[in-house]
Write a protein that holds these residues in place. Structure first.
Motif, PDB file in Angstrom:
ATOM      1  N   GLU A   1       1.698  -4.680  -5.640  1.00  0.00           N
ATOM      2  CA  GLU A   1       3.093  -4.237  -5.567  1.00  0.00           C
ATOM      3  C   GLU A   1       3.312  -3.320  -4.363  1.00  0.00           C
ATOM      4  O   GLU A   1       2.387  -2.681  -3.855  1.00  0.00           O
ATOM      5  CB  GLU A   1       3.469  -3.484  -6.852  1.00  0.00           C
ATOM      6  N   HIS A   2       4.556  -3.246  -3.934  1.00  0.00           N
ATOM      7  CA  HIS A   2       4.951  -2.231  -2.960  1.00  0.00           C
ATOM      8  C   HIS A   2       5.183  -0.926  -3.715  1.00  0.00           C
ATOM      9  O   HIS A   2       5.798  -0.916  -4.789  1.00  0.00           O
ATOM     10  CB  HIS A   2       6.216  -2.663  -2.220  1.00  0.00           C
TER      11      HIS A   2
ATOM     12  N   LEU B   1      -4.456   5.920  -2.206  1.00  0.00           N
ATOM     13  CA  LEU B   1      -4.045   4.524  -2.329  1.00  0.00           C
ATOM     14  C   LEU B   1      -4.604   3.668  -1.195  1.00  0.00           C
ATOM     15  O   LEU B   1      -5.108   2.559  -1.421  1.00  0.00           O
ATOM     16  CB  LEU B   1      -2.515   4.424  -2.346  1.00  0.00           C
ATOM     17  N   SER B   2      -4.534   4.177   0.029  1.00  0.00           N
ATOM     18  CA  SER B   2      -4.935   3.356   1.173  1.00  0.00           C
ATOM     19  C   SER B   2      -6.444   3.352   1.400  1.00  0.00           C
ATOM     20  O   SER B   2      -7.051   2.292   1.600  1.00  0.00           O
ATOM     21  CB  SER B   2      -4.209   3.835   2.433  1.00  0.00           C
TER      22      SER B   2
ATOM     23  N   VAL C   1      -5.112  -0.251  -0.752  1.00  0.00           N
ATOM     24  CA  VAL C   1      -3.742  -0.754  -0.626  1.00  0.00           C
ATOM     25  C   VAL C   1      -3.365  -0.783   0.857  1.00  0.00           C
ATOM     26  O   VAL C   1      -3.454   0.254   1.531  1.00  0.00           O
ATOM     27  CB  VAL C   1      -2.750   0.125  -1.409  1.00  0.00           C
ATOM     28  N   PRO C   2      -2.933  -1.928   1.393  1.00  0.00           N
ATOM     29  CA  PRO C   2      -2.545  -1.981   2.807  1.00  0.00           C
ATOM     30  C   PRO C   2      -1.370  -1.040   3.092  1.00  0.00           C
ATOM     31  O   PRO C   2      -0.469  -0.886   2.263  1.00  0.00           O
ATOM     32  CB  PRO C   2      -2.131  -3.445   3.015  1.00  0.00           C
TER      33      PRO C   2
ATOM     34  N   ARG D   1       2.269  -1.893   2.465  1.00  0.00           N
ATOM     35  CA  ARG D   1       2.816  -1.900   1.103  1.00  0.00           C
ATOM     36  C   ARG D   1       3.082  -0.485   0.575  1.00  0.00           C
ATOM     37  O   ARG D   1       3.428  -0.309  -0.582  1.00  0.00           O
ATOM     38  CB  ARG D   1       1.868  -2.637   0.153  1.00  0.00           C
ATOM     39  N   LEU D   2       2.896   0.524   1.431  1.00  0.00           N
ATOM     40  CA  LEU D   2       3.152   1.909   1.044  1.00  0.00           C
ATOM     41  C   LEU D   2       4.338   2.449   1.832  1.00  0.00           C
ATOM     42  O   LEU D   2       4.407   2.288   3.047  1.00  0.00           O
ATOM     43  CB  LEU D   2       1.904   2.762   1.307  1.00  0.00           C
ATOM     44  N   HIS D   3       5.252   3.100   1.137  1.00  0.00           N
ATOM     45  CA  HIS D   3       6.490   3.578   1.761  1.00  0.00           C
ATOM     46  C   HIS D   3       6.643   5.075   1.503  1.00  0.00           C
ATOM     47  O   HIS D   3       6.739   5.509   0.354  1.00  0.00           O
ATOM     48  CB  HIS D   3       7.698   2.822   1.190  1.00  0.00           C
TER      49      HIS D   3
END
Length: 589
Positions: free
Chosen positions: A79-80, A102-103, A108-109, A112-114
């Motif tokens: 998920e984003h 997360l990264s 997590v790429p 996909r992280l904001h």
């Protein structure tokens, strides 16, 4: 215009004073503890020998497992994820903890992280409507938003995100509204929840975020989605230490806060990250090793300054910088903003003191000052300056970006729970205080302009109910006298064994009489005094910062006898170390 502070001996918990000496502490160390930990019944070793073993398991956090499983699900299903945090040091360090976990640990790429960090002036604090609109405008949209250091009082905006199909996991430490956790949140992890079994409700927002992300790691390992050899989050405690100190949460009876600050400082002083290295470069070689005061008065203000005056992303980029060159570029921006912040703060403080004069004449229990041309980013600092000057809880308000609204920050005094006072003021005049949040020591508010006086009356009534007939004045709590024989570096080492110092565990402040052997005005603006003071056979070097107004001459000369309040400090010069007194207050005898 200020009120002369009174020197007040700290009340001493005599039972704790005796117990500390029985457990092997010196008389001076026992005196320091007994003046700060009134009523403390726990194990002293957990405070004087901070250790991560005193951290409670994150499973004890209400909604902790639910939050961790939702984060783990988002990781596994690709998920984003939106990371929404406040713009102060606590929020920025929380952001770094979540983002790096997360990264770097969960894989997590970055696409996909904001990152969603509010602009203090344009967006306001917490989960503001502009931040909600920004999240909804992302393509693709995040299906999960994790907050840190905010969200507990933002039900309407969380409901909007939920209606759009976005789950919100709130991690926060601010006091919850009277109706409880936000109903629309997927999970609300907050140690101040009444149903929360976590044993320490004083931890900072960054620590809550660290615990939730640590639990998320455990869940991913349980599910087989992450290797059991995946590193733990311990290295991120460097950021947690900075956020904890800068957010002024308790370093008194909190074994958890003392542990993460102590351990975090050890990590920081390894200078493994570019942000720590270039900060040490800026502050000079004598600043190393960093202590809690370095974080509180050097790093914290520079990171806060950017978010107070402009966009907070520069602070995030500084903390995340991969190399010294990029960290240095971002720090230059932060440092320039800090200089601008100081000038704005000085001007606003002088204006605020003038406006406070009429209220002081009425002997009000709190000061409420509206600065029509003030900068919203410096409200809290100015409020702190008025608390120091007048010994009263203070709110400073300025016009908000939203037409017809005022925004404000408040700072409290010993014995007043500011968030509780605001809740009472809201109960008295709900339309005059539609939005507020905070904790015991500090709070933020939104007030309709036409209801400013109504808010002020309600706040004064609420504060008065808590404080009663208590006399209010600025005071400096002291730890008594030191003998001339104790004015040595050995005593400083004795005190250093009790570090870290911070809120509710203030650095030791002593008082004593000295004879002025020498003095000279120093500093570019001529506002500091360098002194040589005689105590018995000792001649001690002392510095008194901001002793004078620009162009003002000292009110005493050679041979004067002074009653001083002072801290002990280590002076390093050309490889030599000596004791230096840091003067906080002087009264000529």
């Amino acid at each position: 215009m200020t009120c002369a502070p009174r020197l007040v001996p700290r009340p001493r918990d005599e039972a704790l004073y005796a117990r500390a000496q029985q457990e092997g502490l010196s008389e001076l160390q026992a005196r320091i503890l007994a003046g700060r930990l009134n009523g403390f019944q726990g194990e002293l070793v957990s405070l004087i020998t901070p250790s991560l073993r005193y951290l409670a398991h994150p499973e004890k956090l209400a909604d902790g497992r639910r939050a961790a499983e939702r984060i783990a699900q988002a990781v596994v299903e690709g998920e984003h994820i939106g990371i929404l945090t406040d713009y102060d040091v606590d929020g920025i360090t929380s952001h770094v903890v979540i983002l790096r976990t997360l990264s770097e640990l969960f894989g997590v790429p970055m696409e996909r992280l904001h990152s969603l960090i509010g602009h203090r002036i344009n967006d306001g604090y917490g989960i503001s409507l502009p931040l909600v609109e920004r999240a909804l405008s992302l393509a693709p949209r995040p299906s999960l938003v994790i907050t840190a250091d905010c969200g507990s009082s933002d039900e309407p905006r969380i409901a909007r995100l939920k209606a759009e199909g976005i789950d919100v996991v709130v991690t926060d430490h601010h006091a919850l509204p009277i109706e409880g956790p936000p109903a629309s949140a997927y999970a609300t992890v907050n140690p101040t929840r009444r149903d929360c079994a976590y044993p320490d409700a004083t931890i900072a927002g960054c620590m809550v975020a660290w615990l939730v992300m640590s639990l998320s790691r455990s869940v991913l390992i349980e599910w087989g989605a992450l290797s059991a050899s995946t590193p733990k989050l311990s290295p991120w405690l460097s950021y947690v230490a900075l956020g904890t100190v800068a957010d002024c949460v308790s370093l008194g009876g909190s074994a958890a806060n003392r542990a993460v600050v102590s351990h975090g400082l050890t990590l920081i002083n390894r200078m493994d990250a570019a942000c720590w290295r270039v900060m040490a470069e800026l502050l000079g070689k004598d600043s190393v090793p960093f202590g809690a005061e370095t974080l509180a008065f050097q790093m914290g203000p520079r990171i806060n300054a950017r978010s107070r005056l402009d966009d907070p992303y520069a602070a995030l980029h500084f903390m995340l910088a991969a190399d010294d060159a990029s960290a240095r570029r971002h720090l230059e921006v932060l440092d320039q903003d800090n200089q601008s912040r100081k000038a704005i703060e000085l001007d606003m403080t002088e204006q605020a003191k003038i406006l406070a004069a009429d209220q002081l004449a009425e002997n009000v229990p709190a000061l409420v000052v509206l600065l029509e041309d003030g900068h919203a980013g410096v409200q809290g600092i100015v409020a702190s300056r008025l608390v120091q000057a007048f010994g009263r809880p203070t709110f400073v308000l300025t016009p908000a970006a939203q037409p017809g609204m005022l925004t404000g920050s408040g700072r409290s005094i010993e014995g007043l729970h500011l968030r509780d006072a605001l809740q009472r003021a809201h109960d008295l005049a709900p339309e005059a205080l539609p939005r507020f949040g905070g904790h015991r020591a500090a709070a933020g508010i939104g007030v309709p302009r036409e209801r400013f006086e109504e808010f002020r009356r309600a706040l004064l009534e609420a504060v008065g109910e808590q404080l009663g007939e208590r006399e209010l004045y600025p005071c400096l709590f002291t730890d008594g006298h030191l003998t001339p024989q104790q004015l040595t570096l050995a005593t400083l080492e004795e005190l250093a064994a009790l570090e870290p110092f911070g809120r509710e565990f203030d650095p030791p402040l002593f008082e004593g009489e000295f004879l002025v052997e020498n003095l000279r005005v120093v500093g570019g603006d001529g506002t500091h005094l360098m002194l040589e003071l005689a105590a018995g056979a000792n001649i001690l070097r002392a510095i008194w910062f901001r002793a004078l107004a620009p162009g003002e001459a000292p009110s005493f000369g050679l041979g004067a006898r002074l009653h001083c309040a002072f801290k002990l400090n280590r002076n390093r010069w050309r490889g030599r170390e000596s004791l230096q007194l840091m003067i906080e207050h002087v009264q000529a005898l």
